[in-house]
Write a protein that holds these residues in place. Structure first.
Motif: not given
Length: 474
Positions: A86-87, A91-113
């Motif tokens: 997990f990681k 919002a700027e994809y700065a790692l707060l905790a977890g493993d950096a190898i986990v893929p970043d969230p997709p950018l094209q998602v519009e609905d995060w509800s």
């Protein structure tokens, strides 16, 4: 060259191809359905894991921190089959905790509800990732919680589900195949019964085929065959009537011609015409004999089966016929002997036709045998009724044995018409008797003809009068 086609194979192929198509289509559909529900189950678990991490996020003095004890982290990542990482990033994809190898969230998602689930790669292995976007407080930058898991458990569960589904489908296919095979055999059974009825028939049995217990589709075939049998029966009856009528019509003028020739021969002034008159008389005799043989040949081809044959005492009949032919044998100074068991020997037959059979055999033996020769008629009862007529004449060449039963075939010059043995063969076939031709008792010369009849079933006939054991023209 035309290839033979099997109706059963064609039916099985026509029924099996759709079955195979449906099984393949069902397997593909089962794969996608199983994949959907397996993913949905484990995706829900990943989402719950991500939500549990949200509870460990703290905000102090505008700073975001994650308080996750090592024991809790170890329990969170523990799994026997898969790797879980997990990681938590800003919002700027700065790692707060977890493993950096986990893929970043997709950018094209519009609905995060709702949580976002997607496929990715984790250290080169296929993985499933769930990302949740959270707003810690108004105006603060959002935080993303991502949990990734390899797909080992998913593949195992899908394999187990698909294996169970495949085994079930294989069992269904086997049961369906057995049912199709049994149904095809049952459906074609009327055709096999019809083929058996036709195969068991005598060539002369042209009565209609029974179609009481047949299906409508098969009845169409039996009706067509019965129509053909009816036409064939009418054609044979017409031919037999023509032969019989023609022979009957020839008898009267031939008899008159013979009488007139003999009458002229008795006239005193007919000596000069005697050779011609004698030739006319002999020709009339031969023609009369031919018409008689044609009558017998026509009668030996009736449209009737073996059920119309009646028990006949072959012993008494043979003895009687031998006595009738004894005068002709005496004219040629031949000895005609009959030997039988001394009691009735019953066979299923037609008495008139059996008289003609033995009469033709004796006629050939006396006509073509040597003068002062011997003709013997032997009747055996065991193991089956067998009538043997043999003589010590010149015999039949081995090269001609296969042709002497043909109609109008003659070995050489003589007074015969070439129908005697053909009639014998016709009558023997009508009685389902086996006929064999060989050398006489002398071995190197003579002719021996054996006619073996089927044994009469026990109790099929009443008692018959015994006859004397033998008769002789000597």
């Amino acid at each position: 060259m035309n290839k033979l086609r099997s109706l059963k194979h064609q039916m099985l192929l026509s029924l099996s191809l759709p079955l195979v198509f449906f099984v393949v289509a069902d397997s593909v559909l089962s794969y996608y359905v199983t994949q959907h529900y397996v993913n949905e189950t484990y995706d829900r678990w990943l989402t719950d894991s991500a939500k549990s991490l949200i509870q460990e996020i703290r905000v102090r003095q505008d700073m975001v921190s994650v308080e996750l004890p090592p024991v809790a982290l170890e329990m969170f990542k523990w799994d026997e089959e898969d790797k879980i990482h997990f990681k938590i990033v800003s919002a700027e994809y700065a790692l707060l905790a977890g493993d950096a190898i986990v893929p970043d969230p997709p950018l094209q998602v519009e609905d995060w509800s709702v949580p976002v689930v997607y496929d990715a790669s984790l250290n080169g292995e296929p993985a499933r990732v769930v990302s949740i976007r959270i707003e810690l407080r108004s105006g603060a930058e959002p935080v993303f919680v991502c949990v990734a898991e390899t797909k080992n458990k998913r593949r195992t569960m899908m394999r187990d589900f698909l294996l169970v589904d495949l085994v079930t489908q294989l069992l269904l296919v086997m049961l369906t195949g057995f049912y199709l095979l049994a149904g095809t055999r049952h459906g074609l059974q009327p055709l096999q019964v019809l083929a058996g009825q036709v195969a068991r028939r005598s060539p002369r049995e042209l009565s209609p085929i029974s179609d009481i217990e047949t299906f409508i589709e098969v009845r169409t075939l039996t009706d067509t065959i019965n129509d053909l049998l009816g036409q064939l029966r009418q054609a044979v009856e017409t031919q037999n009537r023509f032969i019989a009528n023609a022979a009957h019509q020839l008898r009267t003028p031939l008899a008159g011609l013979k009488i007139q020739a003999e009458r002229v021969l008795r006239e005193p002034g007919a000596i000069a015409y005697a050779p011609a008159l004698l030739q006319i008389r002999d020709c009339a005799d031969r023609l009369s004999h031919l018409t008689s043989q044609l009558l017998v040949l026509a009668k030996s081809e009736p449209i009737k089966g073996g059920s119309e044959l009646e028990p006949v005492d072959l012993h008494g009949l043979s003895r009687e016929i031998c006595m009738e032919w004894a005068p002709l044998a005496l004219q040629r100074q031949m000895e005609l002997a009959f030997d039988g068991p001394g009691h009735p020997v019953l066979v299923a037959g037609d008495a008139t036709l059996l008289r003609e059979l033995l009469g033709n055999l004796l006629d050939n033996a006396i006509r073509y045998g040597f003068e002062r020769g011997n003709v013997s008629v032997v009747l055996q009862e065991w193991p089956q009724p067998k009538l043997t007529v043999s003589d010590d004449g010149p015999g039949i060449p081995d090269s001609e044995i296969g042709r002497v039963f043909e109609r109008f075939y003659r070995l050489g010059p003589g007074t015969g018409c070439g129908l005697g043995l053909a009639i014998v063969k016709e009558i023997a076939d009508l009685h389902r008797a086996r006929i064999e031709l060989g050398r006489g008792e002398q071995g190197s010369r003579g002719t021996r003809i054996e006619v073996a009849f089927p044994a009469l079933p026990a109790g099929a006939a009443g008692n018959a009068q015994a006859s004397p054991e033998c008769c002789s023209s000597k």
